[in-house]
Motif scaffolding. Structure first.
Motif, PDB file in Angstrom:
ATOM      1  N   PHE A 192       0.841  -1.189   0.000  1.00 52.41           N
ATOM      2  CA  PHE A 192       0.000   0.000   0.000  1.00 52.41           C
ATOM      3  C   PHE A 192       0.875   1.236   0.000  1.00 52.41           C
ATOM      4  CE2 PHE A 192       0.716  -0.320   4.563  1.00 52.41           C
ATOM      5  CZ  PHE A 192       0.718   0.989   5.014  1.00 52.41           C
ATOM      6  N   VAL A 193       0.288   2.345  -0.405  1.00 47.25           N
ATOM      7  CA  VAL A 193       0.972   3.635  -0.415  1.00 47.25           C
ATOM      8  C   VAL A 193       0.057   4.675   0.223  1.00 47.25           C
ATOM      9  CG1 VAL A 193       2.013   5.457  -1.834  1.00 47.25           C
ATOM     10  CG2 VAL A 193       2.136   3.072  -2.588  1.00 47.25           C
ATOM     11  N   VAL A 194       0.607   5.476   1.109  1.00 46.63           N
ATOM     12  CA  VAL A 194      -0.073   6.683   1.557  1.00 46.63           C
ATOM     13  C   VAL A 194       0.435   7.807   0.663  1.00 46.63           C
ATOM     14  CG1 VAL A 194      -0.478   8.307   3.442  1.00 46.63           C
ATOM     15  CG2 VAL A 194      -0.284   5.865   3.936  1.00 46.63           C
ATOM     16  N   CYS A 195      -0.424   8.290  -0.216  1.00 45.62           N
ATOM     17  CA  CYS A 195      -0.045   9.375  -1.111  1.00 45.62           C
ATOM     18  C   CYS A 195      -0.014  10.685  -0.325  1.00 45.62           C
ATOM     19  CB  CYS A 195      -1.027   9.482  -2.269  1.00 45.62           C
ATOM     20  SG  CYS A 195      -1.090   8.016  -3.324  1.00 45.62           S
ATOM     21  N   THR A 196       0.972  11.521  -0.619  1.00 44.73           N
ATOM     22  CA  THR A 196       1.154  12.727   0.156  1.00 44.73           C
ATOM     23  C   THR A 196       1.324  13.951  -0.734  1.00 44.73           C
ATOM     24  OG1 THR A 196       3.542  12.378   0.247  1.00 44.73           O
ATOM     25  CG2 THR A 196       2.236  11.470   2.064  1.00 44.73           C
TER      26      THR A 196
END
Length: 200
Positions: A192-196
């Motif tokens: 997963f990726v937490v987009c910032t």
């Protein structure tokens, strides 16, 4: 809470590998070619604001190793101090100031899921435990990221440090190119990726 042994987190190394320079104020951009996802990544935000947290994805399947006096999976926490003087304080997840969320409890730091954002090891004559931590992203506050120190701050630019806020969440892959700003914190093991977005 007394800490007699501490393992410096791998957070700094992960951020440096992604190209995050705190002083220069740059965050990793582009696509990650380190992992070919087994499923098609999905964009969007499968979380309920204000918390950018997906327990189905972020909690490892490995059973916890809880210890008396230690935190529990799902607790939120802050870390203060550096090196062997670090201390962990459990705080309310709703406080708006919690920097981390406990995603796993392990015996030693080596037993944490390998893409955890941070680790905190506590050892005393009575007990020992490790809190495996992810950043407690939320849509109300932003965070500053410096070495192994994450601090919840107001969402406004700050000279000399990177102020980052989450804007979406990707599961099933680690492709930063799918993020709106092409920046984010990928987790290759849990996919997963937490987009910032970095505030400048």
């Amino acid at each position: 809470m007394t800490q007699t042994a501490s393992r410096r987190s791998r957070t700094a190394a992960r951020f440096l590998a992604l190209g995050l320079s705190i002083m220069a104020g740059t965050l990793a951009t582009g696509c990650s070619n380190e992992h070919t996802p087994s499923t098609r990544p999905t964009t969007g935000a499968p979380f309920m604001p204000p918390y950018v947290f997906n327990p189905v994805v972020q909690y490892p399947a490995t059973a916890d190793s809880p210890a008396p006096g230690g935190p529990r999976r799902g607790d939120c926490a802050n870390i203060s101090g550096t090196g062997t003087a670090r201390t962990l304080e459990i705080v309310s997840c709703e406080s708006g100031t919690a920097a981390y969320r406990v995603v796993q409890l392990a015996d030693t730091p080596e037993h944490c899921i390998d893409d955890a954002d941070n680790r905190y090891f506590h050892a005393s004559a009575e007990t020992r435990w490790t809190a495996c931590l992810d950043i407690n992203w939320n849509t109300i506050n932003c965070d500053t990221l410096a070495d192994d120190q994450v601090t919840a701050v107001d969402c406004k630019p700050s000279p000399g440090r990177a102020v980052v806020k989450p804007d979406s969440y990707i599961t099933g892959g680690t492709e930063l190119g799918l993020c709106p700003h092409k920046t984010g914190i990928p987790h290759s093991t849990r996919q997963f990726v937490v987009c910032t977005e970095e505030l400048t």
